[in-house]
Write an enzyme that holds these catalytic residues in place. Structure first.
Site, PDB file in Angstrom:
ATOM      1  N   GLN A 191      15.285 -16.655  25.838  1.00 48.05           N
ATOM      2  CA  GLN A 191      14.765 -15.750  24.815  1.00 48.05           C
ATOM      3  C   GLN A 191      15.763 -14.641  24.515  1.00 48.05           C
ATOM      4  OE1 GLN A 191      11.557 -15.820  23.109  1.00 48.05           O
ATOM      5  NE2 GLN A 191      12.730 -14.367  21.884  1.00 48.05           N
ATOM      6  N   CYS A 248       8.667 -11.685  21.052  1.00 48.51           N
ATOM      7  CA  CYS A 248       8.992 -13.041  21.510  1.00 48.51           C
ATOM      8  C   CYS A 248       7.915 -14.056  21.141  1.00 48.51           C
ATOM      9  CB  CYS A 248       9.248 -13.043  23.008  1.00 48.51           C
ATOM     10  SG  CYS A 248       7.911 -12.333  23.986  1.00 48.51           S
ATOM     11  N   ARG A 284      15.597 -19.402  18.465  1.00 48.37           N
ATOM     12  CA  ARG A 284      15.479 -20.077  19.746  1.00 48.37           C
ATOM     13  C   ARG A 284      16.137 -21.455  19.676  1.00 48.37           C
ATOM     14  NH1 ARG A 284      11.476 -18.866  23.404  1.00 48.37           N
ATOM     15  NH2 ARG A 284      12.593 -20.419  24.673  1.00 48.37           N
ATOM     16  N   ARG A 327      10.100 -24.681  32.947  1.00 45.20           N
ATOM     17  CA  ARG A 327       9.316 -23.499  32.565  1.00 45.20           C
ATOM     18  C   ARG A 327       8.185 -23.402  33.592  1.00 45.20           C
ATOM     19  NH1 ARG A 327       8.176 -20.420  27.782  1.00 45.20           N
ATOM     20  NH2 ARG A 327       5.971 -19.893  27.547  1.00 45.20           N
ATOM     21  N   ASP A 372       5.917  -7.317  23.532  1.00 51.77           N
ATOM     22  CA  ASP A 372       5.418  -8.570  24.078  1.00 51.77           C
ATOM     23  C   ASP A 372       3.933  -8.362  24.362  1.00 51.77           C
ATOM     24  OD1 ASP A 372       5.202 -11.105  25.124  1.00 51.77           O
ATOM     25  OD2 ASP A 372       6.371 -10.709  26.941  1.00 51.77           O
ATOM     26  N   HIS A 398      13.468 -14.534  31.480  1.00 55.24           N
ATOM     27  CA  HIS A 398      13.377 -15.421  30.310  1.00 55.24           C
ATOM     28  C   HIS A 398      14.725 -15.351  29.578  1.00 55.24           C
ATOM     29  CE1 HIS A 398      11.740 -17.916  27.355  1.00 55.24           C
ATOM     30  NE2 HIS A 398      10.750 -17.198  26.888  1.00 55.24           N
TER      31      HIS A 398
END
Length: 318
Positions: A144, A276, A304, A114, A236, A141
């Site tokens: 996600q 998210c 997730r 990440r 987001d 991402h």
């Protein structure tokens, strides 16, 4: 889905592949991951499919959901995860990402990272002999996005032909959402000020794919146009990690892009609100929407775990 398509999916193998962006994978491969996530979720923890396997997790950005879902997922599958950050590793003292990849490949079965620039995950993959998973970069991402479509599948059934509207910054999350929608035949609309539109190369590629899968990609400055008749509305944060110095300007630029009760009245009555997380209530979304009856943000976050488990199993299974 036809029997021949399902048969093709059943024969696929992702073993040993890197997972860097959604665009690197075919429609069938993405569907395989979603199907596997559904299967693993139904079976619950205790499936020792990765006994003896080790995942290295490199974090150059803070995390809650990514770390917990990968670490818990490996434990539930009978494997182990090792956490690394710049302060606790030689990456923080100048060791190259290429050298790190070659060293870790001697110890572990997969590496999740990440980080900031997407070129770092690409370099890691180029020098690693084990699968590399993009846990988040500034460009994409993908983990996600798999969890998001898993959530849509659970709530709406067949996702083909649905419309997903994203309102806000054209960032890594929107790039991966647009890509997975294009691959799976989901109409995707994003509304943002023009200077915040998503990556042009990603958008162009997604529009090409959408022509083949029979869906539509819409990029607009009008949030009402984006949300109109949407099956899901997605938000987001307006200011992501590393953009803190832009926060004041972004609050001004996105002032008219808040997802609120008035805006979502343009969506279908049974729309899903998605985010998210983490969320800033009363900035990108009102509390009434994110905490309302149409919100699935915590189920989305929970998925997730199942998305990561599916990914790990398919990349690492013997």
């Amino acid at each position: 889905m036809s029997k021949s398509q399902q048969s093709t999916i059943n024969k696929l193998s992702l073993k040993g592949k890197h997972f860097l962006t959604i665009l690197d994978f075919s429609t069938e491969e993405i569907q395989l991951l979603i199907d596997k996530a559904v299967e693993l979720k139904s079976k619950g923890p205790g499936q020792n499919l990765l006994a003896g396997k080790i995942l290295a997790m490199i974090f150059e950005k803070n995390s809650t959901r990514t770390r917990m879902s990968f670490e818990a997922g490996m434990l539930q599958l009978g494997g182990h995860a090792i956490y690394m950050n710049n302060q606790d590793s030689q990456l923080g003292r100048g060791e190259t990402i290429a050298d790190t990849a070659q060293v870790l490949s001697q110890y572990v079965n997969a590496i999740m990272i990440r980080t900031h620039g997407h070129e770092r995950v690409e370099e890691l993959a180029n020098h690693s002999t084990v699968p590399v998973i993009n846990g988040l970069t500034d460009l994409a991402h993908p983990c996600q996005a798999i969890a998001d479509v898993l959530t849509l599948t659970e709530k709406k059934g067949d996702v083909r032909g649905l419309k997903l509207a994203y309102v806000g910054d054209g960032n890594n999350v929107s790039n991966s959402l647009m890509a997975i929608c294009a691959k799976l035949g989901i109409d995707f609309a994003i509304a943002a000020p023009k200077s915040y539109w998503p990556d042009e190369k990603v958008t162009s590629k997604c529009k090409e794919i959408a022509e083949q899968t029979g869906c539509r990609i819409t990029v607009t400055e009008d949030p009402v146009e984006a949300v109109l008749n949407a099956d899901a509305v997605y938000a987001d944060v307006w200011t992501s990690m590393g953009q803190e110095e832009e926060n004041e300007q972004r609050l001004k630029d996105f002032h008219d892009y808040q997802i609120n009760e008035k805006l979502v009245s343009n969506a279908k009555k049974d729309y899903l609100f998605m985010h998210c997380l983490p969320a800033h209530r009363e900035e990108e979304v009102t509390a009434g929407v994110i905490d309302g009856p149409n919100s699935v943000v915590f189920e989305q976050a929970g998925n997730r775990l199942h998305a990561q488990k599916a990914l790990l199993v398919e990349l690492l299974k013997d």
